[in-house]
Design a protein around this motif. Structure first.
Motif, PDB file in Angstrom:
ATOM      1  N   TYR A  57      -7.456  -2.835   1.168  1.00 60.82           N
ATOM      2  CA  TYR A  57      -6.869  -2.711   2.507  1.00 60.82           C
ATOM      3  C   TYR A  57      -6.093  -3.993   2.831  1.00 60.82           C
ATOM      4  CZ  TYR A  57      -6.347  -1.509   7.427  1.00 60.82           C
ATOM      5  OH  TYR A  57      -5.823  -1.209   8.662  1.00 60.82           O
ATOM      6  N   PRO A  58      -4.808  -4.039   2.448  1.00 61.87           N
ATOM      7  CA  PRO A  58      -4.027  -5.271   2.578  1.00 61.87           C
ATOM      8  C   PRO A  58      -3.347  -5.416   3.938  1.00 61.87           C
ATOM      9  CG  PRO A  58      -2.737  -3.644   1.416  1.00 61.87           C
ATOM     10  CD  PRO A  58      -4.077  -2.986   1.728  1.00 61.87           C
ATOM     11  N   PHE A  59      -4.114  -5.262   5.012  1.00 64.52           N
ATOM     12  CA  PHE A  59      -3.539  -5.312   6.356  1.00 64.52           C
ATOM     13  C   PHE A  59      -4.377  -6.233   7.231  1.00 64.52           C
ATOM     14  CE2 PHE A  59      -2.622  -1.131   4.575  1.00 64.52           C
ATOM     15  CZ  PHE A  59      -1.242  -1.043   4.725  1.00 64.52           C
ATOM     16  N   VAL A  60      -3.705  -6.891   8.175  1.00 67.43           N
ATOM     17  CA  VAL A  60      -4.364  -7.674   9.212  1.00 67.43           C
ATOM     18  C   VAL A  60      -3.971  -7.046  10.540  1.00 67.43           C
ATOM     19  CG1 VAL A  60      -4.593  -9.915  10.326  1.00 67.43           C
ATOM     20  CG2 VAL A  60      -4.322  -9.787   7.836  1.00 67.43           C
ATOM     21  N   ILE A  61      -4.949  -6.624  11.322  1.00 67.37           N
ATOM     22  CA  ILE A  61      -4.673  -5.895  12.555  1.00 67.37           C
ATOM     23  C   ILE A  61      -4.614  -6.864  13.728  1.00 67.37           C
ATOM     24  CG2 ILE A  61      -5.491  -4.084  14.113  1.00 67.37           C
ATOM     25  CD1 ILE A  61      -6.814  -2.748  11.725  1.00 67.37           C
ATOM     26  N   SER A  62      -3.430  -6.953  14.341  1.00 70.71           N
ATOM     27  CA  SER A  62      -3.244  -7.824  15.503  1.00 70.71           C
ATOM     28  C   SER A  62      -3.840  -7.165  16.747  1.00 70.71           C
ATOM     29  CB  SER A  62      -1.752  -8.076  15.728  1.00 70.71           C
ATOM     30  OG  SER A  62      -1.096  -6.856  16.107  1.00 70.71           O
ATOM     31  N   ILE A  63      -3.910  -7.918  17.830  1.00 69.13           N
ATOM     32  CA  ILE A  63      -4.430  -7.385  19.087  1.00 69.13           C
ATOM     33  C   ILE A  63      -3.568  -6.212  19.570  1.00 69.13           C
ATOM     34  CG2 ILE A  63      -4.877  -7.895  21.521  1.00 69.13           C
ATOM     35  CD1 ILE A  63      -6.895  -9.092  19.594  1.00 69.13           C
ATOM     36  N   THR A  64      -2.258  -6.346  19.440  1.00 62.12           N
ATOM     37  CA  THR A  64      -1.359  -5.264  19.868  1.00 62.12           C
ATOM     38  C   THR A  64      -1.567  -4.019  19.022  1.00 62.12           C
ATOM     39  OG1 THR A  64       0.283  -6.916  20.524  1.00 62.12           O
ATOM     40  CG2 THR A  64       1.040  -4.650  20.312  1.00 62.12           C
ATOM     41  N   ARG A  90     -15.958  -5.154   8.908  1.00 65.32           N
ATOM     42  CA  ARG A  90     -16.994  -5.586   7.962  1.00 65.32           C
ATOM     43  C   ARG A  90     -16.804  -4.897   6.610  1.00 65.32           C
ATOM     44  NH1 ARG A  90     -20.593  -5.796  12.741  1.00 65.32           N
ATOM     45  NH2 ARG A  90     -20.911  -3.533  12.582  1.00 65.32           N
ATOM     46  N   LEU A  91     -16.508  -3.606   6.643  1.00 68.42           N
ATOM     47  CA  LEU A  91     -16.385  -2.842   5.403  1.00 68.42           C
ATOM     48  C   LEU A  91     -15.184  -3.280   4.586  1.00 68.42           C
ATOM     49  CD1 LEU A  91     -17.341  -0.492   3.596  1.00 68.42           C
ATOM     50  CD2 LEU A  91     -15.930   1.029   4.991  1.00 68.42           C
ATOM     51  N   THR A  92     -14.018  -3.446   5.226  1.00 65.01           N
ATOM     52  CA  THR A  92     -12.813  -3.804   4.468  1.00 65.01           C
ATOM     53  C   THR A  92     -12.909  -5.208   3.895  1.00 65.01           C
ATOM     54  OG1 THR A  92     -11.723  -4.405   6.563  1.00 65.01           O
ATOM     55  CG2 THR A  92     -11.261  -2.216   5.655  1.00 65.01           C
ATOM     56  N   ALA A  93     -13.633  -6.093   4.567  1.00 68.97           N
ATOM     57  CA  ALA A  93     -13.834  -7.429   4.002  1.00 68.97           C
ATOM     58  C   ALA A  93     -14.578  -7.334   2.673  1.00 68.97           C
ATOM     59  CB  ALA A  93     -14.600  -8.304   4.990  1.00 68.97           C
ATOM     60  N   VAL A  94     -15.579  -6.450   2.626  1.00 70.21           N
ATOM     61  CA  VAL A  94     -16.342  -6.253   1.387  1.00 70.21           C
ATOM     62  C   VAL A  94     -15.476  -5.563   0.335  1.00 70.21           C
ATOM     63  CG1 VAL A  94     -18.333  -5.108   0.354  1.00 70.21           C
ATOM     64  CG2 VAL A  94     -18.546  -6.191   2.594  1.00 70.21           C
ATOM     65  N   LEU A  95     -14.749  -4.522   0.741  1.00 67.09           N
ATOM     66  CA  LEU A  95     -13.896  -3.793  -0.202  1.00 67.09           C
ATOM     67  C   LEU A  95     -12.884  -4.725  -0.859  1.00 67.09           C
ATOM     68  CD1 LEU A  95     -13.129  -0.461   1.719  1.00 67.09           C
ATOM     69  CD2 LEU A  95     -14.611  -0.748  -0.269  1.00 67.09           C
ATOM     70  N   ASN A  96     -12.226  -5.541  -0.062  1.00 64.76           N
ATOM     71  CA  ASN A  96     -11.230  -6.459  -0.604  1.00 64.76           C
ATOM     72  C   ASN A  96     -11.868  -7.495  -1.534  1.00 64.76           C
ATOM     73  OD1 ASN A  96      -9.183  -5.157   0.757  1.00 64.76           O
ATOM     74  ND2 ASN A  96      -9.104  -6.630   2.447  1.00 64.76           N
ATOM     75  N   ALA A  97     -13.042  -7.986  -1.160  1.00 64.07           N
ATOM     76  CA  ALA A  97     -13.730  -8.956  -2.009  1.00 64.07           C
ATOM     77  C   ALA A  97     -14.135  -8.336  -3.349  1.00 64.07           C
ATOM     78  CB  ALA A  97     -14.961  -9.504  -1.283  1.00 64.07           C
ATOM     79  N   LEU A  98     -14.605  -7.091  -3.313  1.00 61.67           N
ATOM     80  CA  LEU A  98     -14.966  -6.402  -4.555  1.00 61.67           C
ATOM     81  C   LEU A  98     -13.742  -6.195  -5.444  1.00 61.67           C
ATOM     82  CD1 LEU A  98     -17.438  -3.716  -3.127  1.00 61.67           C
ATOM     83  CD2 LEU A  98     -18.034  -5.656  -4.584  1.00 61.67           C
ATOM     84  N   ASN A  99     -12.623  -5.783  -4.845  1.00 64.07           N
ATOM     85  CA  ASN A  99     -11.408  -5.590  -5.627  1.00 64.07           C
ATOM     86  C   ASN A  99     -10.942  -6.893  -6.260  1.00 64.07           C
ATOM     87  OD1 ASN A  99     -11.348  -2.885  -4.958  1.00 64.07           O
ATOM     88  ND2 ASN A  99      -9.163  -2.878  -4.519  1.00 64.07           N
ATOM     89  N   TYR A 109       0.861  -1.192   0.000  1.00 62.65           N
ATOM     90  CA  TYR A 109       0.000   0.000   0.000  1.00 62.65           C
ATOM     91  C   TYR A 109       0.892   1.236   0.000  1.00 62.65           C
ATOM     92  CZ  TYR A 109      -3.450   3.452   1.537  1.00 62.65           C
ATOM     93  OH  TYR A 109      -4.257   4.566   1.625  1.00 62.65           O
ATOM     94  N   ARG A 110       0.724   2.085  -0.981  1.00 68.40           N
ATOM     95  CA  ARG A 110       1.464   3.348  -1.037  1.00 68.40           C
ATOM     96  C   ARG A 110       0.631   4.317  -1.871  1.00 68.40           C
ATOM     97  NH1 ARG A 110       7.212   4.313  -0.475  1.00 68.40           N
ATOM     98  NH2 ARG A 110       7.800   6.382  -1.247  1.00 68.40           N
ATOM     99  N   THR A 111       0.048   5.326  -1.231  1.00 66.52           N
ATOM    100  CA  THR A 111      -0.783   6.299  -1.923  1.00 66.52           C
ATOM    101  C   THR A 111      -0.344   7.697  -1.522  1.00 66.52           C
ATOM    102  OG1 THR A 111      -2.463   6.444  -0.178  1.00 66.52           O
ATOM    103  CG2 THR A 111      -2.759   4.724  -1.862  1.00 66.52           C
ATOM    104  N   LEU A 112      -0.764   8.680  -2.316  1.00 72.51           N
ATOM    105  CA  LEU A 112      -0.393  10.055  -2.014  1.00 72.51           C
ATOM    106  C   LEU A 112      -1.074  10.535  -0.738  1.00 72.51           C
ATOM    107  CD1 LEU A 112       1.261  12.455  -2.907  1.00 72.51           C
ATOM    108  CD2 LEU A 112      -0.618  13.139  -4.425  1.00 72.51           C
ATOM    109  N   VAL A 113      -2.371  10.287  -0.597  1.00 72.88           N
ATOM    110  CA  VAL A 113      -3.055  10.711   0.624  1.00 72.88           C
ATOM    111  C   VAL A 113      -2.514   9.945   1.831  1.00 72.88           C
ATOM    112  CG1 VAL A 113      -5.005   9.077   0.529  1.00 72.88           C
ATOM    113  CG2 VAL A 113      -5.317  11.350   1.556  1.00 72.88           C
ATOM    114  N   GLY A 114      -2.050   8.730   1.609  1.00 75.01           N
ATOM    115  CA  GLY A 114      -1.436   7.971   2.688  1.00 75.01           C
ATOM    116  C   GLY A 114      -0.184   8.646   3.211  1.00 75.01           C
TER     117      GLY A 114
END
Length: 364
Positions: free
Chosen positions: A336-343, A318-327, A188-193
């Motif tokens: 959104y190519p990230f998995v968020i750990s508990i930490t 819920r939203l990112t699961a749908v976004l990734n599936a659509l892509n 992931y690398r974007t200008l707004v990012g």
């Protein structure tokens, strides 16, 4: 990012400068966070349909068409509050730079929209030389004015220093940015990012550096007093920590506590802006309407509660699961190519607490 309505009833988008239906001039009024249509009164002055007040176009709007923000008629400044933040613009003798400058300013305005929605301070460095925010858009100097390769080249590093955010103009060029993304092995690398990440460094100075919660920050993110230059050298020599997915929100976040904070901050801004967009389009997942975290409502109190963040994060998952599936259905990379750990989740919650808490005393 929400949509807006023209006086003719047509839907308007944040970046629009003219209504495609009635052809009226459009302009964003930052004081009201409103995109409005404008008509001229009998004196030739621009009057907003949204509130009836008088405005004029930002100089960078009327002269270069790289902005669509307005200036109140009583304000003597030529530039809007967004363009006043830009201290260095690229060389406009190169026509391609105007296109890249437009993309820079557009991404910066998206950042500012979210910061203003979150009631975070946006003050330029002329008004506040000590704690103000500024931007410089610079290009690598590898050739002279005649196109000859320079013996000594000057490469621009994107970064933050004492309130000034510098971004390499090549980041506004899609081909250059994708090439850099592949070279750095980033998903992931974007200008707004970039804007969101670098703003995280700025707000660390404003919100954390001298705050009572500094020790809590260190317990979560690590001790920022660690040698930054050495940490950067080790990261680029050896790569991220082997277990970075279990501790950090991205590989780059593992480099140093400052980068961990900035990456986490950027992700939080990704979340709230995207959730507002989904809410504006009345997006539901499995019958659950995605709530807007950028309003004061029963769903998200502006005063932090554990419930508000849990609701926000559940909507995000819920939203990112749908976004990734659509892509994937379109044969594209995950949005959104990230998995968020508990930490990493605890760190996001900390950012949420800082932003939605009392920001009254935030002097650096």
């Amino acid at each position: 990012m929400k949509t807006f309505s023209c006086q003719c009833g047509s839907t308007l988008h944040f970046a629009n400068s003219k209504c495609v239906s009635c052809s009226l001039l459009l302009g964003f009024i930052p004081e009201e966070q409103q995109l409005s249509a404008f008509t001229k009164n009998r004196n030739g002055q621009l009057q907003a349909s949204s509130n009836g007040l008088l405005y004029r176009q930002c100089k960078n709007y009327s002269q270069y068409d790289v902005c669509n923000w307005m200036v109140p008629i009583q304000d003597s400044h030529e530039l809007c509050v967004s363009c006043r933040l830009t201290e260095t613009i690229p060389n406009l003798a190169d026509e391609n730079n105007i296109k890249l400058w437009f993309r820079m300013e557009q991404a910066k305005r998206r950042l500012l929209y979210t910061l203003l929605k979150l009631n975070l301070p946006v003050i330029n460095r002329f008004t506040d030389p000590i704690s103000g925010l500024g931007f410089a858009f610079l290009k690598d100097q590898v050739e002279d004015e005649f196109g000859n390769e320079l013996t000594v080249k000057n490469y621009v590093s994107t970064g933050h220093n004492a309130g000034l955010i510098t971004i390499n103009l090549d980041e506004a060029d899609s081909a250059s940015r994708i090439q850099m993304r592949e070279m750095m092995q980033e998903r992931y690398r974007t200008l707004v990012g970039h804007f969101r990440h670098e703003s995280g460094h700025y707000f660390w100075d404003r919100l954390i550096k001298n705050s009572p919660r500094l020790d809590e920050f260190r317990a979560l993110f690590g001790d920022e007093r660690l040698d930054y230059a050495d940490a950067m050298r080790q990261y680029y020599q050896n790569g991220p920590s082997n277990n970075w997915q279990n501790v950090w929100i991205s590989a780059y976040a593992s480099m140093h506590p400052w980068e961990d904070w900035a990456e986490t901050w950027a992700h939080y801004l990704h979340m709230v802006d995207t959730l507002e967009t989904a809410n504006d389009f009345q997006f539901s997942v499995s019958g659950n309407l995605v709530a807007n975290p950028l309003v004061n409502s029963a769903d998200y109190s502006q005063t932090y509660t554990s419930t508000s963040f849990t609701h926000l994060f559940n909507d995000w998952c819920r939203l990112t699961a749908v976004l990734n599936a659509l892509n994937r259905s379109m044969g594209m990379d995950d949005a959104y190519p990230f998995v968020i750990s508990i930490t990493a989740l605890d760190k996001l919650r900390f950012v949420h607490e800082i932003i939605t808490g009392d920001n009254g005393d935030i002097s650096a």
